[in-house]
Enzyme design. Structure first.
Site, short mmCIF file in Angstrom:
data_model
loop_
_atom_site.label_atom_id
_atom_site.label_comp_id
_atom_site.label_asym_id
_atom_site.label_seq_id
_atom_site.Cartn_x
_atom_site.Cartn_y
_atom_site.Cartn_z
N CYS A 104 0.83 -1.21 0.00
CA CYS A 104 0.00 0.00 0.00
C CYS A 104 0.86 1.26 0.00
CB CYS A 104 -0.93 -0.02 1.20
SG CYS A 104 -1.82 1.53 1.42
N CYS A 161 -1.35 1.68 -3.21
CA CYS A 161 -2.36 2.75 -3.02
C CYS A 161 -1.76 4.15 -2.95
CB CYS A 161 -3.15 2.52 -1.74
SG CYS A 161 -3.45 0.81 -1.32
N LYS A 215 0.30 5.33 -6.09
CA LYS A 215 -0.68 5.35 -7.19
C LYS A 215 -1.57 6.59 -7.09
CE LYS A 215 -4.50 4.12 -6.46
NZ LYS A 215 -5.00 2.79 -6.28
N TYR A 258 -8.48 -3.55 -11.58
CA TYR A 258 -8.22 -2.31 -10.85
C TYR A 258 -6.93 -1.65 -11.34
CZ TYR A 258 -11.20 -3.35 -6.68
OH TYR A 258 -12.20 -3.60 -5.80
N GLU A 316 -6.55 1.76 -13.55
CA GLU A 316 -6.00 2.95 -12.91
C GLU A 316 -4.73 3.42 -13.62
OE1 GLU A 316 -7.63 2.29 -8.34
OE2 GLU A 316 -5.56 1.75 -8.77
N HIS A 355 -26.69 21.29 -1.94
CA HIS A 355 -26.76 21.82 -3.29
C HIS A 355 -25.77 22.96 -3.51
CE1 HIS A 355 -28.69 22.59 -7.12
NE2 HIS A 355 -28.72 23.87 -6.83
N GLU A 387 -25.75 15.03 -4.28
CA GLU A 387 -27.16 15.29 -3.97
C GLU A 387 -28.08 14.41 -4.83
OE1 GLU A 387 -28.97 19.09 -5.16
OE2 GLU A 387 -27.13 19.53 -6.24
P1 NDP Z 1 -7.61 -7.84 -10.88
O1 NDP Z 1 -7.97 -9.21 -10.51
O2 NDP Z 1 -8.50 -6.71 -10.55
O3 NDP Z 1 -7.36 -7.78 -12.45
C1 NDP Z 1 -6.54 -8.68 -13.12
C2 NDP Z 1 -6.78 -8.51 -14.61
O4 NDP Z 1 -5.86 -9.29 -15.32
C3 NDP Z 1 -8.17 -8.95 -15.02
O5 NDP Z 1 -8.66 -8.03 -15.96
C4 NDP Z 1 -7.90 -10.32 -15.64
O6 NDP Z 1 -8.83 -10.69 -16.62
C5 NDP Z 1 -6.56 -10.09 -16.28
N1 NDP Z 1 -5.81 -11.34 -16.50
C6 NDP Z 1 -5.56 -12.29 -15.59
N2 NDP Z 1 -4.84 -13.30 -16.15
C7 NDP Z 1 -4.65 -12.96 -17.43
C8 NDP Z 1 -4.01 -13.58 -18.52
N3 NDP Z 1 -3.42 -14.77 -18.39
N4 NDP Z 1 -4.00 -12.94 -19.72
C9 NDP Z 1 -4.61 -11.74 -19.86
N5 NDP Z 1 -5.25 -11.10 -18.86
C10 NDP Z 1 -5.27 -11.70 -17.67
O7 NDP Z 1 -6.15 -7.64 -10.29
P2 NDP Z 1 -5.24 -6.36 -10.12
O8 NDP Z 1 -3.87 -6.90 -10.21
O9 NDP Z 1 -5.67 -5.25 -11.00
O10 NDP Z 1 -5.52 -5.95 -8.61
C11 NDP Z 1 -5.32 -6.90 -7.58
C12 NDP Z 1 -6.15 -6.56 -6.40
O11 NDP Z 1 -5.58 -5.45 -5.74
C13 NDP Z 1 -7.57 -6.15 -6.72
O12 NDP Z 1 -8.43 -7.24 -6.83
C14 NDP Z 1 -7.91 -5.27 -5.56
O13 NDP Z 1 -8.41 -6.06 -4.54
C15 NDP Z 1 -6.58 -4.66 -5.17
N6 NDP Z 1 -6.46 -3.28 -5.66
C16 NDP Z 1 -7.32 -2.34 -5.18
C17 NDP Z 1 -7.25 -1.05 -5.62
C18 NDP Z 1 -8.22 -0.05 -5.10
O14 NDP Z 1 -8.86 -0.32 -4.10
N7 NDP Z 1 -8.38 1.09 -5.75
C19 NDP Z 1 -6.23 -0.62 -6.59
C20 NDP Z 1 -5.39 -1.69 -7.03
C21 NDP Z 1 -5.51 -2.96 -6.57
P3 NDP Z 1 -10.23 -11.40 -16.24
O15 NDP Z 1 -11.10 -10.33 -15.65
O16 NDP Z 1 -10.72 -11.88 -17.56
O17 NDP Z 1 -9.91 -12.49 -15.30
#
Ligand code: NDP
Length: 447
Positions: free
Chosen positions: A43, A48, A51, A179, A183, A437, A442
């Site tokens: 984080c 976080c 980022k 995510y 982002e 407002h 709102e």
């Molecule tokens: P996510 O699980 O959100 O996203 C992973 C992405 O990678 C998905 O779109 C997935 O596709 C894709 N993917 C996975 N395997 C492959 C592959 N072999 N080939 C191509 N695409 C693939 O993980 P993140 O790493 O973005 O984030 C991890 C976690 O960290 C989040 O779940 C969240 O809990 C936390 N996080 C929170 C944030 C916040 O609160 N703002 C910010 C950043 C992270 P598919 O959907 O098809 O599986």
């Protein structure tokens, strides 16, 4: 005093580990924490916090562009990546030192080295080789980026590396639709890179409300991101100073930087958990009960390493519940329902509760209220960005079971709405609340 060197040994000084260690130490327990990288964890060091600073950086660019409608003339505006990168790193060093300081002030010992289990109660420190015993052990080692196998995957970076780039490349390709991918595509585009985001699915942010997913995709495109769906990379080739990426449909695209944001995995490899008999699931996550206890009764785990809800505030709550359970004779299972969260795209997403699809699957009947509009600020600025809001209720009392916002300040708004939803608010109570407002929020009380 027990026969152990410590009452509690925590592996990992991230959000969950530091909170647990600090609270246990403040109760007079003899606590040690080992961290192989930097105190603060994902984080603070590569998640976080940096980022969000990058998002703020990108938002300044957007504000400069949009300010002419408000009468401003900004000449010679240019962005310097090195300045922002170094400013962020300086701030992270300050924060990391605070995390170490908090541990010390509460009487916990900090080891700046890796610790691995070599037995049920015994750990070994990697640099000093010292062996240490502890009555309880807490695994709080977080997660680590996952990159799928493919030729040339070593040429791609992950979010871990993105904060430390030497320069901001002219062209960036972000792979993934979650995510981190969404982002970072927003960040790169906002800071001026020609950005492509490539996702294998047909809408970003799988698991979110379908209309939220659509709204986020539209926002990415409005930010100038070249958004591609239905494609996955199969190989990467280095060509001169850039790369050529080949996709599963045979197409090829050139870029200067590839960032894989293809998910994260629990960070359990090489920790020696098998030597203590700790069971992991198929993804490598420590299997825990509602009290964060593993199958070994004195070994607990909190945060991303358990792969429950992978968010910093959740790890902190799990850590606090662990201390209540183990050291205060107050068994506490952290309630993972209705956790509000935000995705910091531009505009951001704020969500609490169920998506329309989840609500339909869980309840016999639901009611959906929604609105979409161009926020007031965007009228004079000329920005085409829109705001989307959805409220989902169920039952005769119309209990609110989901709130979804895609729009400026959505992260801030959803924090406050999250309190009401967690408290079991009804639609009638939303309606009885007088509007503030003129605001975006709102709209939630006039749906
Ligand atoms: P996510 O699980 O959100 O996203 C992973 C992405 O990678 C998905 O779109 C997935 O596709 C894709 N993917 C996975 N395997 C492959 C592959 N072999 N080939 C191509 N695409 C693939 O993980 P993140 O790493 O973005 O984030 C991890 C976690 O960290 C989040 O779940 C969240 O809990 C936390 N996080 C929170 C944030 C916040 O609160 N703002 C910010 C950043 C992270 P598919 O959907 O098809 O599986």
């Amino acid at each position: 005093m027990s026969n152990y060197d410590y009452d509690l040994f925590v592996i990992g000084a991230g959000s969950g580990g530091v909170r647990s260690a600090r609270l246990a130490a403040s109760l007079g327990k003899k606590v040690a924490v080992a961290e192989e990288f930097r105190a603060g964890g994902t984080c603070v060091i590569r998640g976080c916090v940096p980022k969000k600073y990058l998002v703020y950086g990108a938002e300044f660019g957007k504000a400069i562009k949009e300010s002419s409608g408000y009468g401003w003339t900004v000449k010679g505006a240019r962005f310097d990546w090195g300045t922002l990168r170094d400013q962020i790193q300086n701030e992270l060093s300050r924060l990391s030192a605070i995390y170490e300081g908090v541990l010390e002030r509460n009487g916990a010992e900090y080891f700046a080295e890796r610790a691995e289990l070599i037995g049920p109660h015994t750990l070994k420190l990697s640099k000093s080789g010292r062996e240490i015993t502890a009555k309880h052990i807490l695994i709080a080692t977080g997660g680590t980026p996952f990159v799928p196998e493919m030729t040339g995957k070593e040429f791609a970076i992950t979010s871990d590396d993105a904060f430390l780039l030497d320069t901001l490349p002219e062209r960036v390709m972000v792979i993934g639709g979650g995510y981190i991918a969404s982002e970072f595509a927003g960040i790169f585009a906002g800071l001026g890179a020609k950005t492509m985001q490539v996702y294998r699915g047909d809408k970003l942010l799988r698991g979110f409300d379908e209309e939220v997913r659509e709204a986020v995709g539209e926002g990415q495109v409005r930010n100038g991101i070249d958004l591609k769906f239905g494609q996955s990379p199969v190989s990467i080739k280095k060509i001169g100073n850039g790369y050529k990426v080949t996709f599963d449909d045979g197409s090829q695209v050139g870029t200067d930087l590839i960032m894989m944001a293809t998910g994260r995995m629990p960070n359990t490899q090489g920790l020696g958990l098998e030597k203590a008999g700790v069971k992991l699931d198929k993804n490598g996550a420590v299997i825990v009960d509602a009290y964060s206890k593993s199958n070994v009764k004195h070994i607990y785990a909190v945060g991303d390493v358990t792969n429950r809800v992978n968010l910093t505030p959740v790890a902190i709550r799990e850590g606090a519940a662990f201390v209540e359970t183990v050291y205060k004779d107050n068994p506490t299972a952290y309630d993972h329902s209705d956790i509000a969260s935000a995705v910091f795209t531009m505009p951001p997403v704020g969500v609490v509760g169920l998506s329309e699809e989840q609500a339909n699957a869980e309840y016999k009947s639901i009611k959906v209220y929604k609105t979409g509009f161009r926020p007031m600020k965007n009228i004079l600025s000329g920005s085409e960005h829109r705001c989307f809001m959805k409220l989902i209720t169920t039952g005769k009392r119309e209990k609110v079971i989901g709130v979804h916002i895609v729009g400026d300040y959505a992260g801030e708004i959803i924090q406050a709405v999250g309190i009401a939803v967690k408290a079991g608010i009804t639609k009638a109570q939303f309606d009885a609340t007088c509007a503030v407002h003129p605001t975006l929020a709102e709209e939630l009380v006039t749906l």
